[in-house]
Design an enzyme around this catalytic site. Structure first.
Site, mmCIF file in Angstrom:
data_model
loop_
_atom_site.group_PDB
_atom_site.id
_atom_site.type_symbol
_atom_site.label_atom_id
_atom_site.label_comp_id
_atom_site.label_asym_id
_atom_site.label_seq_id
_atom_site.Cartn_x
_atom_site.Cartn_y
_atom_site.Cartn_z
ATOM 1 N N SER A 140 49.084 69.924 71.789
ATOM 2 C CA SER A 140 50.298 70.023 73.336
ATOM 3 C C SER A 140 51.415 70.486 72.580
ATOM 4 C CB SER A 140 50.136 68.875 73.703
ATOM 5 O OG SER A 140 50.609 68.747 74.774
ATOM 6 N N TYR A 153 48.256 59.572 74.409
ATOM 7 C CA TYR A 153 48.186 60.581 74.630
ATOM 8 C C TYR A 153 48.734 61.327 73.206
ATOM 9 C CZ TYR A 153 48.263 66.135 76.156
ATOM 10 O OH TYR A 153 47.821 67.499 76.635
ATOM 11 N N LYS A 157 47.129 63.618 70.131
ATOM 12 C CA LYS A 157 47.163 65.562 69.482
ATOM 13 C C LYS A 157 47.811 66.218 68.809
ATOM 14 C CE LYS A 157 45.757 67.392 73.458
ATOM 15 N NZ LYS A 157 44.525 68.108 73.507
HETATM 16 N N1 LIG Z 1 47.953 70.953 81.632
HETATM 17 C C1 LIG Z 1 48.946 71.158 80.787
HETATM 18 O O1 LIG Z 1 50.111 72.083 80.597
HETATM 19 C C2 LIG Z 1 48.744 70.862 79.342
HETATM 20 C C3 LIG Z 1 49.748 71.005 78.332
HETATM 21 C C4 LIG Z 1 49.589 70.801 77.099
HETATM 22 C C5 LIG Z 1 48.240 70.753 76.430
HETATM 23 N N2 LIG Z 1 47.102 70.763 77.599
HETATM 24 C C6 LIG Z 1 46.106 70.572 76.865
HETATM 25 O O2 LIG Z 1 45.495 71.329 78.011
HETATM 26 C C7 LIG Z 1 43.513 71.247 77.218
HETATM 27 C C8 LIG Z 1 43.608 71.228 79.407
HETATM 28 O O3 LIG Z 1 44.074 70.350 80.282
HETATM 29 P P1 LIG Z 1 43.992 70.433 81.182
HETATM 30 O O4 LIG Z 1 45.214 70.528 82.512
HETATM 31 O O5 LIG Z 1 43.463 71.277 81.516
HETATM 32 O O6 LIG Z 1 43.096 69.117 82.252
HETATM 33 P P2 LIG Z 1 42.670 68.701 82.922
HETATM 34 O O7 LIG Z 1 43.012 69.935 85.009
HETATM 35 O O8 LIG Z 1 42.978 66.788 83.116
HETATM 36 O O9 LIG Z 1 41.204 69.319 82.918
HETATM 37 C C9 LIG Z 1 40.624 68.479 82.056
HETATM 38 C C10 LIG Z 1 38.985 69.112 81.541
HETATM 39 O O10 LIG Z 1 38.392 68.392 80.666
HETATM 40 C C11 LIG Z 1 37.001 67.837 80.631
HETATM 41 N N3 LIG Z 1 37.031 67.004 80.477
HETATM 42 C C12 LIG Z 1 37.638 65.245 79.838
HETATM 43 N N4 LIG Z 1 36.645 64.393 79.595
HETATM 44 C C13 LIG Z 1 36.213 65.151 79.068
HETATM 45 C C14 LIG Z 1 34.814 64.348 78.515
HETATM 46 N N5 LIG Z 1 34.800 63.393 77.298
HETATM 47 N N6 LIG Z 1 33.834 65.769 77.690
HETATM 48 C C15 LIG Z 1 33.354 67.283 78.356
HETATM 49 N N7 LIG Z 1 34.422 67.525 79.386
HETATM 50 C C16 LIG Z 1 35.264 66.239 79.750
HETATM 51 C C17 LIG Z 1 37.056 67.822 82.523
HETATM 52 O O11 LIG Z 1 36.319 67.750 83.113
HETATM 53 P P3 LIG Z 1 35.412 66.333 83.537
HETATM 54 O O12 LIG Z 1 36.590 65.609 84.623
HETATM 55 O O13 LIG Z 1 34.665 67.069 85.307
HETATM 56 O O14 LIG Z 1 34.561 65.809 82.047
HETATM 57 C C18 LIG Z 1 38.030 69.076 83.067
HETATM 58 O O15 LIG Z 1 37.297 70.186 83.110
HETATM 59 C C19 LIG Z 1 43.477 69.541 76.729
HETATM 60 O O16 LIG Z 1 43.482 69.947 76.007
HETATM 61 C C20 LIG Z 1 45.432 69.648 77.518
HETATM 62 O O17 LIG Z 1 45.062 68.732 76.264
HETATM 63 C C21 LIG Z 1 47.580 70.814 78.766
#
Ligand SMILES: NC(=O)c1ccc[n+]([C@@H]2O[C@H](COP(=O)([O-])OP(=O)(O)OC[C@H]3O[C@@H](n4cnc5c(N)ncnc54)[C@H](OP(=O)(O)O)[C@@H]3O)[C@@H](O)[C@H]2O)c1
Length: 233
Positions: A140, A153, A157
Site C-alpha cells: 500500500s 494497517y 503493510k
Molecule cells: N483500495 C485501495 O485503495 C488500496 C490501496 C492500497 C492497498 N490496497 C490493498 O489492495 C488489496 C485489496 O484491497 P481492496 O481495496 O480490494 O479491499 P476490499 O475491498 O476490502 O477487499 C478485500 C478482499 O479480501 C478478502 N479477504 C479479507 N480477509 C480475508 C481472509 N482472511 N481470507 C480470505 N480473503 C479475505 C475479502 O473477501 P471476504 O470478506 O469474502 O473474505 C475481499 O475480497 C489489499 O491488500 C489492500 O491492503 C488497497
C-alpha cells in the site's frame, strides 16, 4: 476462451474489490484463475459465473490449515501458479492506536501478515520445482508512508515490504517476489478509511484495465523491486 500462453493465476480475496476486478480481467484475457475469499455467497456466485478450469473456494487465509488444504487441492488438480497474488487484507476501523482493541489488532495482523506467509508456505513448494513464477504481495502507499488512525494497517503493510524483499533473496533464479502498491481505488476498504471521499478515486474495474496487463509483464528481473501500479518502468 483459453489461449496458448494462458497463465495459471492464484488470487486471494476475490469476493469483491481489487481481487474480483483482477479475476474478471485475467479470465477475460484467457488466463486460468483460482481464487478464494471468506464469503461463501461470493464464492458460490463466482462458481456459477465461471466454471472449470477456474476454481473458487471458501478459504480464510489467516487459517493455516485451510490454506494447506487449498494448496493440496491445487496440487491434486495440477494447478501450479505462474502468478500468485496475495491480495486479501483487512483494514482496522479508523481509530488512534490506543483505541484499537486487542482482538481487532490481532485480526489485522493475522490476515495481512500471517495470511500472506500461510499462502507462501503452502503454494511456493508447488512452484519451486519449476523455478518459475512471480509472487506479488499487495502492499500500500501506507506500506511506504503513514497516516493517523490506520496504525495497525500501516504496520502490516510495512511488514509486507520487508517480508517480500527478504523472500526475494531466498528465491531461486527464475522466480520473483515483489511488494506492490496498487494505488488508491474506490473499494470497501477505501470507503472504510475515506468515507464518501473514496468516490473520487477510480473503480476497481477502471483500475484493473491498467493493473492486469501490468501484472502480466512481471518476471524474474523484477525480483525484490518495490513496485507501484501506474509507475511501472
Ligand atoms: N483500495 C485501495 O485503495 C488500496 C490501496 C492500497 C492497498 N490496497 C490493498 O489492495 C488489496 C485489496 O484491497 P481492496 O481495496 O480490494 O479491499 P476490499 O475491498 O476490502 O477487499 C478485500 C478482499 O479480501 C478478502 N479477504 C479479507 N480477509 C480475508 C481472509 N482472511 N481470507 C480470505 N480473503 C479475505 C475479502 O473477501 P471476504 O470478506 O469474502 O473474505 C475481499 O475480497 C489489499 O491488500 C489492500 O491492503 C488497497
Amino acid at each position: 476462451m483459453r489461449k496458448q500462453n494462458s497463465k495459471s493465476i492464484l488470487i486471494t480475496g476475490v469476493s469483491r474489490g481489487l481481487g474480483l476486478a483482477m479475476a474478471e480481467g485475467f479470465i477475460a484475457r484467457g488466463h486460468t484463475v483460482w481464487g478464494c475469499g471468506r464469503s461463501a455467497k461470493a464464492v458460490d456466485e463466482h462458481r456459477r459465473r465461471w466454471g472449470a478450469p477456474h476454481q473458487f473456494d471458501v478459504v480464510d487465509v489467516s487459517r493455516d490449515e485451510e490454506v494447506r488444504a487449498w494448496a493440496q487441492r491445487a496440487k491434486t488438480a495440477g494447478f501450479v501458479p505462474d502468478l500468485l497474488l496475495n491480495n486479501a487484507a483487512l483494514v482496522n476501523h479508523n481509530a488512534p492506536l490506543w483505541d484499537v482493541s486487542a482482538d481487532e489488532f490481532d485480526q489485522v495482523i493475522r490476515v495481512n501478515i500471517s495470511g500472506v506467509a500461510n499462502v507462501v508456505r503452502h503454494f511456493l513448494p508447488l512452484m519451486l520445482p519449476r523455478s518459475k513464477g512471480v509472487i506479488v504481495n499487495f502492499s500500500s502507499g501506507w506500506g511506504r508512508s503513514v497516516s493517523p488512525e490506520v496504525a495497525p494497517y500501516c504496520a502490516t503493510k510495512w511488514a509486507i515490504e520487508g517480508l517480500t524483499r527478504a523472500l526475494a533473496e531466498e528465491l531461486p533464479k527464475g522466480m520473483a517476489a515483489v511488494p506492490l502498491n496498487p494505488g488508491i481505488i474506490d473499494t470497501d476498504m477505501l470507503r472504510s478509511c475515506f468515507g464518501a471521499d473514496a468516490g473520487s478515486y477510480p473503480s476497481p474495474k477502471e483500475w484493473a484495465k491498467g493493473a492486469v496487463p501490468f501484472l502480466l509483464t512481471l518476471w524474474a528481473k523484477d525480483n525484490g523491486r518495490a513496485l507501484t501500479v501506474g509507475e511501472e518502468g
